[in-house]
Write an enzyme that holds these catalytic residues in place. Structure first.
Site, PDB file in Angstrom:
ATOM      1  CG  ASN A  66      -1.819   1.194   1.265  1.00  0.00           C
ATOM      2  OD1 ASN A  66      -2.760   1.274   0.482  1.00  0.00           O
ATOM      3  ND2 ASN A  66      -1.536   2.140   2.149  1.00  0.00           N
ATOM      4  CB  SER A 127       7.846  -1.649  12.653  1.00  0.00           C
ATOM      5  OG  SER A 127       7.453  -0.482  11.950  1.00  0.00           O
ATOM      6  CE1 TYR A 129       4.053   3.993   8.857  1.00  0.00           C
ATOM      7  CE2 TYR A 129       5.321   3.986  10.887  1.00  0.00           C
ATOM      8  CZ  TYR A 129       4.679   4.677   9.890  1.00  0.00           C
ATOM      9  OH  TYR A 129       4.684   6.044   9.900  1.00  0.00           O
ATOM     10  CE  LYS A 133       5.000   6.805   6.902  1.00  0.00           C
ATOM     11  NZ  LYS A 133       4.121   7.832   6.360  1.00  0.00           N
ATOM     12  CB  ALA A 186       3.491   6.611  23.650  1.00  0.00           C
ATOM     13  CG  LEU A 187       0.892  12.216  25.795  1.00  0.00           C
ATOM     14  CD1 LEU A 187       1.396  11.923  27.201  1.00  0.00           C
ATOM     15  CD2 LEU A 187       1.324  13.618  25.380  1.00  0.00           C
ATOM     16  CE1 TYR A 203       2.773  -1.563  25.612  1.00  0.00           C
ATOM     17  CE2 TYR A 203       3.737  -0.997  23.489  1.00  0.00           C
ATOM     18  CZ  TYR A 203       2.626  -1.268  24.268  1.00  0.00           C
ATOM     19  OH  TYR A 203       1.371  -1.249  23.694  1.00  0.00           O
ATOM     20  CB  VAL A 275      12.595  -6.422  18.672  1.00  0.00           C
ATOM     21  CG1 VAL A 275      14.113  -6.509  18.744  1.00  0.00           C
ATOM     22  CG2 VAL A 275      11.963  -7.786  18.901  1.00  0.00           C
ATOM     23  CD  GLU A 276      10.473  -0.177  21.753  1.00  0.00           C
ATOM     24  OE1 GLU A 276      10.280   0.590  20.813  1.00  0.00           O
ATOM     25  OE2 GLU A 276       9.699  -0.245  22.735  1.00  0.00           O
TER      26      GLU A 276
HETATM   27  N1  USQ Z   1       4.921   2.499  23.959  1.00  0.00           N
HETATM   28  C1  USQ Z   1       4.725   2.139  25.282  1.00  0.00           C
HETATM   29  N2  USQ Z   1       3.457   1.904  25.705  1.00  0.00           N
HETATM   30  C2  USQ Z   1       2.368   2.018  24.887  1.00  0.00           C
HETATM   31  C3  USQ Z   1       2.566   2.407  23.556  1.00  0.00           C
HETATM   32  C4  USQ Z   1       3.855   2.633  23.118  1.00  0.00           C
HETATM   33  O1  USQ Z   1       5.679   2.038  26.059  1.00  0.00           O
HETATM   34  O2  USQ Z   1       1.246   1.788  25.357  1.00  0.00           O
HETATM   35  C5  USQ Z   1       6.279   2.785  23.477  1.00  0.00           C
HETATM   36  C6  USQ Z   1       6.718   1.939  22.292  1.00  0.00           C
HETATM   37  O3  USQ Z   1       7.293   0.718  22.712  1.00  0.00           O
HETATM   38  C7  USQ Z   1       7.702   2.868  21.590  1.00  0.00           C
HETATM   39  C8  USQ Z   1       7.176   4.258  21.894  1.00  0.00           C
HETATM   40  O4  USQ Z   1       6.285   4.117  23.001  1.00  0.00           O
HETATM   41  O5  USQ Z   1       8.972   2.749  22.174  1.00  0.00           O
HETATM   42  C9  USQ Z   1       6.442   4.903  20.745  1.00  0.00           C
HETATM   43  O6  USQ Z   1       5.395   4.046  20.336  1.00  0.00           O
HETATM   44  P1  USQ Z   1       4.093   4.636  19.601  1.00  0.00           P
HETATM   45  O7  USQ Z   1       3.135   3.505  19.406  1.00  0.00           O
HETATM   46  O8  USQ Z   1       3.607   5.842  20.288  1.00  0.00           O
HETATM   47  O9  USQ Z   1       4.701   5.137  18.224  1.00  0.00           O
HETATM   48  P2  USQ Z   1       5.290   4.333  16.968  1.00  0.00           P
HETATM   49  O10 USQ Z   1       4.894   2.912  16.960  1.00  0.00           O
HETATM   50  O11 USQ Z   1       6.739   4.623  16.876  1.00  0.00           O
HETATM   51  O12 USQ Z   1       4.531   4.995  15.751  1.00  0.00           O
HETATM   52  C10 USQ Z   1       3.938   6.297  15.819  1.00  0.00           C
HETATM   53  C11 USQ Z   1       2.942   6.437  14.678  1.00  0.00           C
HETATM   54  C12 USQ Z   1       3.681   6.353  13.356  1.00  0.00           C
HETATM   55  C13 USQ Z   1       4.812   7.367  13.323  1.00  0.00           C
HETATM   56  C14 USQ Z   1       5.714   7.217  14.528  1.00  0.00           C
HETATM   57  C15 USQ Z   1       6.740   8.317  14.640  1.00  0.00           C
HETATM   58  O13 USQ Z   1       1.934   5.444  14.768  1.00  0.00           O
HETATM   59  O14 USQ Z   1       2.771   6.564  12.290  1.00  0.00           O
HETATM   60  O15 USQ Z   1       5.571   7.197  12.142  1.00  0.00           O
HETATM   61  O16 USQ Z   1       4.932   7.284  15.735  1.00  0.00           O
HETATM   62  S1  USQ Z   1       8.256   7.755  15.304  1.00  0.00           S
HETATM   63  O17 USQ Z   1       7.978   6.990  16.534  1.00  0.00           O
HETATM   64  O18 USQ Z   1       9.061   8.892  15.580  1.00  0.00           O
HETATM   65  O19 USQ Z   1       8.837   6.871  14.328  1.00  0.00           O
END
Ligand code: USQ
Length: 359
Positions: A66, A127, A129, A133, A186-187, A203, A275-276
């Site tokens: 996609n 990931s 995803y 990008k 997250a937030l 996490y 995995v991070e």
């Molecule tokens: N995390 C937690 N607890 C949660 C959710 C997330 O500890 O309940 C942690 C994750 O393990 C990660 C971090 O928070 O280390 C960020 O996770 P996220 O789900 O807020 O963000 P991410 O998966 O990285 O993806 C989001 C958007 C994506 C964008 C990205 C920007 O969904 O579209 O590209 O943020 S970035 O993270 O800068 O790559």
């Protein structure tokens, strides 16, 4: 969409044409770009969840097909019908990963064996995803080089917030607010968890550090990029975030705010489903958008309170089963089966008529 477009016309006096269709249908994209001949194209039309892309093979294949095919179709349509247009593409800070050196804005100057060059910053996405990008960025940079298209790759951080000045003009303009483990970031998730009395889901160790920005700044950054286009053939990268936080810091802020509001907020460290790196160096540059005039909406107690209060307003709609993480980066197939995927060969494009709103 009809309701939203009519509401926007009502409150702003402005109109938006809507062409339903999929970017993966090259003929649809060609026809729209040919009809509109845009000065700028803002491309947000991608599968944007990292966990979603990690459910299993089908979801990884869907995400990359996609995203990569859609952007490629757009590049070809621009070459044919809008070669002087400006592609404003939503990338991600996640393209860089978490290297043990400072992260630059797209490019890094390297001296190797006595010779120096400025090269794309190394990519270490976390990931399938985020990798989609990375592949997009390579394709866009190549298209700029060979066809003279100009593009801004907005490497955006993690977005929080639930509305902008425009979307808050009318309830009908509200966008979806994702709080689940797949699409919620997250937030936003932490604030929903605080509001409904679910432990805040950190996490692993919580030292994961990322760039964050308010959704109000997202729209302003796109505007700034559009108003100051790059030169023909230029591919530029802006790191689009305003502040860095660790996940643990954010959780602590939300915990404090939840308790101050008298809620039964608590915090839970879960085994990391991803995995991070959980503790690491992180220092990413983000000066280009500030130089163009961005005035950041920084994170404050008021912003957190507002997110918690918005959730309290709609508390009855929160599905508590969607808060715990279900998708594991190591699993061959995560036990999540809630989305119907269009078959990859299935035509998802719809007829090319504007949906009842005229310019
Ligand atoms: N995390 C937690 N607890 C949660 C959710 C997330 O500890 O309940 C942690 C994750 O393990 C990660 C971090 O928070 O280390 C960020 O996770 P996220 O789900 O807020 O963000 P991410 O998966 O990285 O993806 C989001 C958007 C994506 C964008 C990205 C920007 O969904 O579209 O590209 O943020 S970035 O993270 O800068 O790559």
């Amino acid at each position: 969409m009809d309701v939203r477009l009519a509401a926007w016309r009502e409150v702003s006096g402005k109109t938006i044409d809507f062409y339903p269709g999929s970017l993966t249908d090259g003929a649809v994209v060609d026809a729209v770009v040919q009809a509109v001949k845009p000065d700028a194209i803002v491309h947000f039309a991608e599968q944007r969840s990292a966990p979603y892309s990690m459910i299993d093979r089908q979801h990884a294949v869907y995400t990359q097909t996609n995203n990569v095919v859609g952007t490629l179709n757009l590049l070809y349509a621009m070459k044919a019908h809008a070669p002087h247009g400006h592609l404003i593409k939503l990338g991600t800070m996640g393209e860089y990963g978490t290297p043990n050196i400072d992260i630059e804005e797209g490019f890094i100057t390297i001296t190797h064996n006595g010779r120096t060059d400025t090269l794309p910053y190394p990519k270490q996405a976390g990931s399938f995803y985020h990798l989609s990008k990375v592949h997009d960025s390579h394709n866009i940079m190549f298209a700029c080089r060979i066809w003279g298209i100009s593009s801004t790759d907005l490497n955006q951080g993690v977005v929080y917030g639930s509305g902008t000045d425009e979307s808050e003009l009318d309830d009908r303009l509200a966008t979806r607010f994702d709080y689940d483990d797949v699409f919620g970031t997250a937030l936003n998730r932490f604030c929903v968890e605080a509001a409904v009395g679910h432990p805040i889901t950190v996490y692993g160790e919580g030292g994961q550090t990322r760039g964050f920005l308010n959704i109000r700044d997202t729209v302003r950054c796109v505007e700034l990029a559009a108003n100051t286009p790059p030169a023909p053939g230029e591919y530029r990268v802006f790191n689009q975030f305003t502040e860095q936080f660790s996940v643990g810091d954010l959780a602590a802020m939300v915990l404090e705010e939840g308790q101050r509001l008298g809620l039964s907020t608590s915090l839970q460290r879960l085994a990391n489903p991803r995995v991070e790196k959980e503790t690491h160096y992180y220092n990413a540059k983000h000066s280009a958008l500030l130089q163009l005039g961005l005035q950041p909406h920084l994170l404050s107690r008021a912003v957190i309170t507002r997110l918690i209060e918005t959730t309290l307003r709609f508390r009855g709609r929160v599905n508590l089963d969607l808060l715990a993480p279900r998708i594991n980066w190591r699993a061959v197939r995560s036990p999540v089966q809630i989305w119907r995927q269009p078959g990859l060969d299935e035509a998802v494009g719809a007829p090319l008529e504007p949906a009842g709103v005229t310019r």
